[in-house]
Design a protein around this motif. Structure first.
Motif, PDB file in Angstrom:
ATOM      1  N   SER A  33      45.828  34.735  46.341  1.00  0.00           N
ATOM      2  CA  SER A  33      45.367  35.276  45.061  1.00  0.00           C
ATOM      3  C   SER A  33      46.056  34.591  43.883  1.00  0.00           C
ATOM      4  CB  SER A  33      45.588  36.786  45.001  1.00  0.00           C
ATOM      5  OG  SER A  33      46.953  37.089  45.168  1.00  0.00           O
ATOM      6  N   GLU A  34      47.320  34.246  44.055  1.00  0.00           N
ATOM      7  CA  GLU A  34      48.061  33.552  42.994  1.00  0.00           C
ATOM      8  C   GLU A  34      47.533  32.127  42.814  1.00  0.00           C
ATOM      9  OE1 GLU A  34      52.504  31.736  42.706  1.00  0.00           O
ATOM     10  OE2 GLU A  34      52.381  33.854  43.253  1.00  0.00           O
ATOM     11  N   ALA A  36      44.555  31.037  43.591  1.00  0.00           N
ATOM     12  CA  ALA A  36      43.179  31.094  43.092  1.00  0.00           C
ATOM     13  C   ALA A  36      43.130  31.331  41.590  1.00  0.00           C
ATOM     14  CB  ALA A  36      42.411  32.194  43.820  1.00  0.00           C
ATOM     15  N   ALA A  37      44.183  31.876  41.026  1.00  0.00           N
ATOM     16  CA  ALA A  37      44.210  32.196  39.601  1.00  0.00           C
ATOM     17  C   ALA A  37      44.645  31.025  38.722  1.00  0.00           C
ATOM     18  CB  ALA A  37      45.144  33.387  39.357  1.00  0.00           C
ATOM     19  N   ILE A  68      40.397  32.009  51.470  1.00  0.00           N
ATOM     20  CA  ILE A  68      40.168  33.432  51.198  1.00  0.00           C
ATOM     21  C   ILE A  68      38.991  33.934  52.026  1.00  0.00           C
ATOM     22  CG2 ILE A  68      39.310  35.020  49.422  1.00  0.00           C
ATOM     23  CD1 ILE A  68      41.187  33.516  47.432  1.00  0.00           C
ATOM     24  N   LEU A  76      40.945  40.619  49.320  1.00  0.00           N
ATOM     25  CA  LEU A  76      40.784  39.418  48.501  1.00  0.00           C
ATOM     26  C   LEU A  76      39.369  39.269  47.953  1.00  0.00           C
ATOM     27  CD1 LEU A  76      42.900  36.894  50.600  1.00  0.00           C
ATOM     28  CD2 LEU A  76      43.490  37.882  48.371  1.00  0.00           C
ATOM     29  N   VAL A  79      39.041  38.751  44.256  1.00  0.00           N
ATOM     30  CA  VAL A  79      39.423  37.401  43.815  1.00  0.00           C
ATOM     31  C   VAL A  79      38.206  36.488  43.914  1.00  0.00           C
ATOM     32  CG1 VAL A  79      40.938  35.427  44.256  1.00  0.00           C
ATOM     33  CG2 VAL A  79      41.818  37.755  44.522  1.00  0.00           C
ATOM     34  N   ARG A  82      35.719  37.366  41.176  1.00  0.00           N
ATOM     35  CA  ARG A  82      36.135  36.864  39.862  1.00  0.00           C
ATOM     36  C   ARG A  82      35.817  35.377  39.721  1.00  0.00           C
ATOM     37  NH1 ARG A  82      40.288  34.108  38.443  1.00  0.00           N
ATOM     38  NH2 ARG A  82      41.520  34.558  40.295  1.00  0.00           N
TER      39      ARG A  82
END
Length: 130
Positions: A33-34, A36-37, A68, A76, A79, A82
């Motif tokens: 998640s980190e 992907a951001a 993911i 997830l 994520v 988004r």
């Protein structure tokens, strides 16, 4: 990578003592998640001085989204959802694929009904219909 694994010369390889070739602690393990951001600036900062930087943010995040989708970790799914709004069609297409894998059919169809009509890239639109 496959080239390193197949290279006959690598059977003679020894662990380097060169400090610059050591794994950086800040790159060892990061939550998907980190990763992907990451926007372009954060990607460039995080991977400065590493071979990962040459991959580029869009291809790197696409690969993260693939991980993911393969994770079977439904936590997830937001994520992936988004990233369906990402500026890169490469990332958006993989995010659609990941969302399809992580969401139940009903949730995916709801998402598709809202997002697919907005998609202007043909390859991403095809992913919605896959």
């Amino acid at each position: 990578d496959d080239c390193l694994a197949a290279c006959p010369w690598n059977k003679f390889a020894q662990t380097s003592r060169e400090a610059r070739l050591e794994m950086r602690d800040d790159l060892r393990i990061a939550p998907l998640s980190e990763l992907a951001a990451l926007d372009d600036a954060a990607f460039r900062t995080r991977f400065a001085g590493t071979p990962v930087k040459r991959t580029g943010r869009d291809r790197f995040v696409r690969n993260v989204v693939c991980a993911i989708g393969n994770s079977d970790d439904v936590s997830l799914a937001p994520v992936a959802e988004r990233l369906i709004g990402d500026s890169s069609p490469l990332v958006r297409g993989m995010a659609v694929w990941a969302a399809r894998r992580l969401l139940d059919a009903e949730a995916f169809e709801r998402l598709k009904s809202v997002q697919a009509p907005r998609e202007g890239d043909r390859s991403v639109a095809e992913e919605w219909d896959a």
